[in-house]
Design a protein around this motif. Structure first.
Motif, PDB file in Angstrom:
ATOM      1  N   THR A 155       0.853  -1.199   0.000  1.00  0.00           N
ATOM      2  CA  THR A 155       0.000   0.000   0.000  1.00  0.00           C
ATOM      3  C   THR A 155       0.882   1.240   0.000  1.00  0.00           C
ATOM      4  OG1 THR A 155      -1.831  -1.067   1.175  1.00  0.00           O
ATOM      5  CG2 THR A 155      -1.717   1.334   1.309  1.00  0.00           C
ATOM      6  N   ASP A 156       0.541   2.200  -0.849  1.00  0.00           N
ATOM      7  CA  ASP A 156       1.274   3.471  -0.886  1.00  0.00           C
ATOM      8  C   ASP A 156       0.595   4.453   0.062  1.00  0.00           C
ATOM      9  OD1 ASP A 156       2.101   6.187  -1.718  1.00  0.00           O
ATOM     10  OD2 ASP A 156       3.190   5.112  -3.266  1.00  0.00           O
ATOM     11  N   ASP A 187       3.813  -1.669   5.444  1.00  0.00           N
ATOM     12  CA  ASP A 187       5.209  -1.392   5.058  1.00  0.00           C
ATOM     13  C   ASP A 187       6.164  -2.391   5.715  1.00  0.00           C
ATOM     14  OD1 ASP A 187       4.702   0.712   3.370  1.00  0.00           O
ATOM     15  OD2 ASP A 187       4.952   2.245   4.901  1.00  0.00           O
ATOM     16  N   MET A 331      10.950  10.328  -3.560  1.00  0.00           N
ATOM     17  CA  MET A 331       9.870   9.540  -4.167  1.00  0.00           C
ATOM     18  C   MET A 331       9.528  10.007  -5.577  1.00  0.00           C
ATOM     19  SD  MET A 331       7.449   8.744  -0.866  1.00  0.00           S
ATOM     20  CE  MET A 331       6.251   7.803  -1.789  1.00  0.00           C
ATOM     21  N   PHE A 412       1.302   1.473  -5.955  1.00  0.00           N
ATOM     22  CA  PHE A 412       2.249   2.393  -6.565  1.00  0.00           C
ATOM     23  C   PHE A 412       3.698   2.225  -6.112  1.00  0.00           C
ATOM     24  CE2 PHE A 412       4.147   6.449  -7.778  1.00  0.00           C
ATOM     25  CZ  PHE A 412       3.924   6.351  -9.126  1.00  0.00           C
ATOM     26  N   THR A 413       4.222   3.097  -5.219  1.00  0.00           N
ATOM     27  CA  THR A 413       5.669   3.154  -4.961  1.00  0.00           C
ATOM     28  C   THR A 413       6.252   1.798  -4.589  1.00  0.00           C
ATOM     29  OG1 THR A 413       5.357   5.409  -4.143  1.00  0.00           O
ATOM     30  CG2 THR A 413       7.465   4.372  -3.701  1.00  0.00           C
ATOM     31  N   MET A 414       5.721   1.184  -3.529  1.00  0.00           N
ATOM     32  CA  MET A 414       6.280  -0.080  -3.063  1.00  0.00           C
ATOM     33  C   MET A 414       6.019  -1.201  -4.067  1.00  0.00           C
ATOM     34  SD  MET A 414       8.111  -1.008  -0.411  1.00  0.00           S
ATOM     35  CE  MET A 414       7.696  -0.172   1.110  1.00  0.00           C
ATOM     36  N   SER A 415       4.866  -1.177  -4.733  1.00  0.00           N
ATOM     37  CA  SER A 415       4.557  -2.206  -5.734  1.00  0.00           C
ATOM     38  C   SER A 415       5.531  -2.128  -6.916  1.00  0.00           C
ATOM     39  CB  SER A 415       3.117  -2.052  -6.229  1.00  0.00           C
ATOM     40  OG  SER A 415       2.188  -2.357  -5.214  1.00  0.00           O
ATOM     41  N   SER A 440      -3.873   0.722  -9.318  1.00  0.00           N
ATOM     42  CA  SER A 440      -3.847   1.771  -8.288  1.00  0.00           C
ATOM     43  C   SER A 440      -4.855   2.869  -8.612  1.00  0.00           C
ATOM     44  CB  SER A 440      -2.435   2.363  -8.178  1.00  0.00           C
ATOM     45  OG  SER A 440      -1.507   1.392  -7.747  1.00  0.00           O
TER      46      SER A 440
END
Length: 461
Positions: A155-156, A187, A331, A412-415, A440
């Motif tokens: 999850t972002d 996270d 980021m 998003f970011t972590m994915s 997303s």
């Protein structure tokens, strides 16, 4: 006339600064900057005039090189580091370091500091990881895309909290706290997934050296060392050891964060007593009407500033210092370096299409985020509340909890980060990124619509 024009310029400058400060402090601003970075990356990667230059930029070699005359010295560190890998393995260490500080704060004094507080968001985060992974496996088990099961489990928090903040008068504050704590627990889960399943072959010698240094940092913390340099230098060495040991180097940021002291150097009583003495000394110092601050005043002001700084724990100071740089610099740079998918044909948008080369990575990621995330979060929360393991967030209903759970599908970011680790084939990585962006976006739209439908706007008196 000139005086009035100068006044107007000063007034406009002040208003511009005020608007800029308000934008930076808005919870949705980080998500907006990320979206702009994604859009710019996609344009540069696909416009004929910029596509080649964009790829060349990302593949620039970065290294510190030392060469002596006659070839006596030839040293390079690190080897094989391009601009893109510098972003992913270097800058993202700061991102993970900040996540580590936030996780530690929540575990020590925040929403995860007791079993009663932590049980619901932790179980919800666990459900929000297991169900998306199962959905992904149902599409990709036994295919070349199977290693990407970790992609839809993240999850972002920047996007999710940013969207939720827009509906501040429609969503109970308890659900905002729930989503924040869930994202922190999520996270932590994503970090464990990366550490356990997406590392390379481990060099045990380098790992052992890193562990010895970490033990040294632990004892520094225990003896009360609060000077940042004693943690910063070993942190860089641990990063280098992780980089070459086969464990993903970004995890060094999380590990180091766990050893950063939260306890301040000075107690409240010492601070109050010392500050009172410095204030009295400052007031007694000689001063002419136009002479403040003179050298003596500046001396006392510097001592007061140092006293105030050391009366806040290093962990809190670093979190406060790094947060804006991570949100508005690191980021967006990560998004710029990784979201620029070169789309050679419309085949990339056919995420529901199965191919022998890419399996069903698109379907697995898309439905994992859009369906698996909210379903896992909701079912785990429902089971926890019904079995009396946890309590329902105050003032929240099941429909609104499901709507908020839909925002958990914004990976998003972590994915994207997991996607770059999961596959070696550039085509599968690109298809995964497209599916992440589409999943997303769909999750954000679904969550927004459901929040709007299930809530009533509070009237302000």
């Amino acid at each position: 006339m000139r005086l009035f024009s100068m006044y107007r310029w000063v007034r406009r400058h002040y208003q511009f600064q005020l608007r800029g400060r308000r934008f930076l402090e808005a919870p949705w601003s980080g998500g907006l900057v990320l979206l702009i970075s994604v859009a710019v990356a996609m344009l540069l990667a696909n416009l004929p005039l910029t596509a080649d230059g964009y790829q060349r930029l990302l593949n620039i070699d970065i290294a510190l090189v030392v060469r002596g005359s006659g070839g006596m010295i030839d040293w390079m560190f690190p080897r094989g580091l391009t601009l893109q890998t510098f972003v992913n393995d270097g800058l993202m260490v700061v991102f993970f370091f900040l996540i580590g500080l936030e996780i530690k704060r929540e575990i020590v004094v925040g929403q995860l500091s007791s079993v009663k507080k932590a049980i619901l968001p932790v179980l919800a985060a666990l459900g929000g990881m297991v169900v998306p992974a199962l959905i992904y496996f149902s599409f990709n088990a036994g295919t070349v895309a199977a290693p990407g099961w970790g992609i839809p489990t993240a999850t972002d928090i920047a996007f999710a909290i940013g969207i939720l903040s827009i509906f501040s008068d429609r969503v109970p504050i308890s659900l905002k706290i729930f989503l924040t704590a869930l994202a922190v627990a999520d996270d932590l889960g994503a970090i464990l997934v990366i550490a356990l399943f997406y590392g390379e072959e481990v060099n045990l010698l380098l790992l052992a050296i890193a562990i010895l240094i970490l033990i040294g940092i632990y004892f520094l913390n225990k003896v009360g060392e609060t000077r940042i340099m004693f943690y910063l230098v070993p942190a860089f060495v641990v990063w280098a050891l992780f980089y070459y040991s086969g464990i993903h180097s970004t995890l060094s940021g999380v590990v180091i964060a766990m050893f950063i002291p939260m306890k301040p150097r000075y107690s409240k009583e010492y601070f109050a007593r010392k500050m009172t003495g410095l204030s009295d000394a400052l007031l007694k110092a000689e001063c002419r009407a136009d002479d403040f601050p003179n050298e003596e005043h500046r001396h006392y002001l510097r001592m007061m500033s140092s006293l105030a700084t050391d009366s806040v724990g290093m962990s809190y100071r670093l979190e406060h210092l790094l947060a804006p740089y991570v949100t508005f610099l690191i980021m967006p740079i990560f998004a710029f370096a990784n979201a620029g998918v070169s789309i050679d044909s419309l085949e990339y948008f056919r995420i529901f299409h199965v191919t022998p080369q890419a399996g069903a990575v698109g379907m697995g990621v898309f439905f994992g985020l859009l369906v698996g995330k909210p379903l896992g979060i909701f079912l785990a929360s429902w089971l926890a509340v019904k079995t009396k393991l946890a309590e329902m967030p105050e003032g929240a209903g099941w429909r609104m909890l499901f709507a908020v759970a839909c925002l958990g599908g914004i990976g998003f970011t972590m994915s994207i980060f997991v996607d770059t680790l999961a596959f070696a084939d550039a085509e599968i990585v690109s298809r995964g990124k497209i599916a992440i962006l589409m999943g997303s976006f769909a999750s954000a739209v679904l969550g927004t619509v459901l929040i709007f439908l299930f809530s009533k706007k509070k009237t302000r008196i």
